[in-house]
Design an enzyme around this catalytic site. Structure first.
Site, short mmCIF file in Angstrom:
data_model
loop_
_atom_site.label_atom_id
_atom_site.label_comp_id
_atom_site.label_asym_id
_atom_site.label_seq_id
_atom_site.Cartn_x
_atom_site.Cartn_y
_atom_site.Cartn_z
N GLY A 92 0.88 -1.42 0.08
CA GLY A 92 0.11 -0.04 -0.08
C GLY A 92 0.88 1.24 0.03
N HIS A 107 11.97 1.30 0.41
CA HIS A 107 11.69 -0.26 0.51
C HIS A 107 12.67 -0.91 1.30
CE1 HIS A 107 7.95 -0.37 -1.94
NE2 HIS A 107 8.60 -0.31 -3.08
N ARG A 120 1.19 -5.14 5.62
CA ARG A 120 -0.17 -5.67 5.12
C ARG A 120 -0.12 -7.15 5.34
NH1 ARG A 120 -2.11 -4.92 -1.11
NH2 ARG A 120 -4.41 -5.66 -0.87
N TYR A 127 -2.16 -1.87 6.74
CA TYR A 127 -3.21 -1.62 5.58
C TYR A 127 -4.39 -2.10 5.99
CZ TYR A 127 -4.79 -2.17 0.52
OH TYR A 127 -5.76 -2.05 -0.27
N GLY A 153 -7.27 -3.24 -4.51
CA GLY A 153 -7.17 -2.54 -3.28
C GLY A 153 -8.15 -3.17 -2.04
P1 A3P Z 1 -3.85 -5.02 -4.88
O1 A3P Z 1 -3.08 -5.77 -5.81
O2 A3P Z 1 -4.30 -6.30 -3.66
O3 A3P Z 1 -5.08 -4.52 -5.44
P2 A3P Z 1 1.96 -0.78 -3.64
O4 A3P Z 1 1.48 0.69 -3.61
O5 A3P Z 1 2.92 -0.67 -2.23
O6 A3P Z 1 2.64 -0.92 -4.87
O7 A3P Z 1 0.77 -1.66 -3.45
C1 A3P Z 1 -0.19 -1.78 -4.38
C2 A3P Z 1 -1.50 -2.16 -3.72
O8 A3P Z 1 -2.11 -1.26 -3.06
C3 A3P Z 1 -2.52 -3.06 -4.70
O9 A3P Z 1 -3.18 -3.98 -4.02
C4 A3P Z 1 -2.89 -1.72 -5.11
O10 A3P Z 1 -4.49 -1.96 -5.41
C5 A3P Z 1 -3.46 -1.06 -3.56
N1 A3P Z 1 -3.76 0.33 -3.66
C6 A3P Z 1 -3.18 1.38 -4.25
N2 A3P Z 1 -3.77 2.52 -3.79
C7 A3P Z 1 -4.83 2.39 -2.90
C8 A3P Z 1 -5.48 3.07 -2.27
N3 A3P Z 1 -5.54 4.34 -2.39
N4 A3P Z 1 -6.26 2.35 -1.02
C9 A3P Z 1 -6.29 1.02 -0.91
N5 A3P Z 1 -5.21 0.12 -1.79
C10 A3P Z 1 -4.57 0.84 -2.88
#
Ligand code: A3P
Length: 343
Positions: free
Chosen positions: A83, A146, A168, A234, A302
C-alpha cells in the site's frame, strides 16, 4: 553474471578508490553475493540479507553511503505491495495540508510516486549525490524507501527523522506481488506460474524479501522507539481511515486542530486518497513509473482478503504455518480478511 544486468542505467561513481572503476567494484561485489533467479526477468542477489536486482544495487549503495537525514525529514517505508502508493498520498496530504488549497491538491496532477519519491529507486538511480534540497519542493522533506530497517543509512537511524512504516497481511501481499510481477514479464514469456512463485515467496526469494524479516525489523524498531517509527497496517487503514489519519498527524507533529476536524478536513484527505478516487485520476491512469511500469498497475483491487480468490487450501495452510512460525512471540498480528479478527 551478465554485465548487461548492471549496465542499465549507466553506472556512475560507486567508489572513492581512483584505481578501481566503479563498474569493476560493483561487478566484484555482485560476484560474491548469493544469486537466485527472480520471478520475472532479472536475477536476484542477496545483499545485506535481503534480495535485490543488480540494477538497483548501485543506487541502493549510493543511498546508503551518501544520504544525510535531517531531523525534520519524514520517510515512508514499506515492503512492496503493502500500500505504498496509498501511504504516500496520505502522508503527503496530511503533512503539507496547509501548503496548498485542498481543492487544488497536487495529487490531481501528479502521481503519489512523483510527489513522494523513492530514494533508492528514483532519486539515487542516476545520481550518486542528488540535490535533495532543491528537489524537495515542499518542506519538511518527505521520501520513500523499501529498504529494510537494518540497511537504512546510519544518519536515518541516528537522527530524529521520522519513519512511517506500512505493512499488510502476507497473503494479500503475495497475490498482489504475483499479479504485479506477472505484468512485467516480456510478451514472449510464459505467465508466471503461481506454484513456482509461491514457493519462492515462502522461501523469501523476491525483491526486498524475505517479507517477514523486513516487517519484523521495523516492528521491533518501532516498539523500541515509537516516537521515531510509526507502524501501520493496511487492514487498519481500511477499517478506520479517519482514526488512523489522526494518529498519523499526531505522530508527524501536525495534529488536526478542532477547527479542522469540524470542517471535515480529515474526511476530505481520506476521500481524495481512496483507491477509487486515485485510480480514476487521469494522471494515475496514464504514463509510466520510473521503472517503466504503467502507473495504472499500482491500482488493482485495493481490498483485504482478495488472496482467497487465488490461493489453494494447501497454499493457505503453508502460509498460515509460516506466519505462525515467523511471528511467534513477536506481538505482531495480521488481519487476513475484512471480517476476521487478527491472526
Ligand atoms: P492489490 O494488488 O491487492 O489491489 P503498492 O502501492 O505498495 O505497490 O501496493 C499496491 C497495492 O495497494 C495494490 O493492491 C493496490 O491496488 C493497492 N492500492 C493502491 N492504491 C490504494 C488506495 N488508495 N487504497 C487502498 N489500496 C490501494
Amino acid at each position: 553474471m551478465d554485465t548487461a544486468e548492471i549496465s542499465k542505467p549507466r553506472l556512475v561513481s560507486l567508489t572513492e578508490d581512483a584505481d578501481k572503476s566503479p563498474d569493476d567494484e560493483l561487478l566484484q561485489l555482485v560476484q560474491t553475493l548469493p544469486k537466485e533467479q527472480g520471478w520475472a526477468v532479472s536475477n536476484l542477489y542477496l545483499y545485506q540479507d535481503f534480495w535485490c536486482t543488480a540494477h538497483f544495487l548501485k543506487p541502493l549503495i549510493s543511498f546508503q553511503r551518501h544520504f544525510r537525514a535531517f531531523d525534520s525529514d519524514v520517510i515512508v517505508a514499506t515492503f512492496p505491495k503493502c500500500g505504498t502508493t496509498w501511504l504516500k498520498a496520505l502522508v503527503f496530504s496530511t503533512l503539507y495540508r496547509n501548503q496548498f488549497a485542498r481543492k487544488d491538491t497536487p495529487l490531481l496532477s501528479f502521481t503519489p510516486h512523483q510527489l513522494v519519491r523513492f530514494l533508492e529507486h528514483d532519486l539515487y538511480l542516476n545520481n550518486s549525490c542528488p540535490d535533495l534540497e532543491n528537489i524537495c519542493v515542499y518542506k519538511p522533506r518527505l521520501f520513500a524507501t523499501h529498504v529494510p530497517h537494518a540497511s537504512l543509512p546510519a544518519s536515518v537511524k541516528d537522527s530524529n527523522c521520522k519513519i512511517v512504516y506500512l505493512c499488510r497481511n502476507p497473503m494479500d501481499v503475495f497475490v498482489s506481488l504475483w499479479l504485479f510481477t506477472d505484468k512485467l514479464r516480456e510478451e514472449n514469456q510464459e505467465p508466471l506460474s503461481l506454484d513456482k512463485v509461491f514457493d519462492k515467496f515462502c522461501r523469501g526469494i523476491y525483491i526486498y524479501g524475505p517479507f517477514f524479516d523486513q516487517v519484523l525489523g521495523y516492528w521491533k524498531a518501532s516498539q523500541e522507539n515509537p516516537d521515531k517509527i510509526l507502524f501501520l497496517k493496511y487492514e487498519d487503514l481500511k477499517e478506520d481511515i479517519s482514526c488512523q489519519l489522526k494518529h498519523l498527524a499526531v505522530f508527524l507533529g501536525v495534529p488536526f486542530t478542532e477547527e479542522e476536524e469540524k470542517q471535515g478536513v480529515v474526511e476530505e484527505i481520506a476521500k481524495i486518497c481512496t483507491f477509487e478516487k486515485l485510480q480514476e485520476l487521469e494522471v494515475n491512469r496514464k504514463g509510466l513509473f520510473i521503472t517503466g511500469v504503467p502507473n495504472k498497475d499500482f491500482f488493482r483491487k485495493g481490498e483485504v482478503g482478495d488472496w482467497s480468490n487465488y490461493l489453494t487450501p494447501a497454499m493457505v495452510e503453508r502460509l498460515e504455518k509460516l506466519i505462525q512460525e515467523k511471528l511467534d512471540n513477536s506481538g505482531l498480528t495480521f488481519k487476513l480478511s475484512s471480517t476476521a479478527s487478527d491472526a
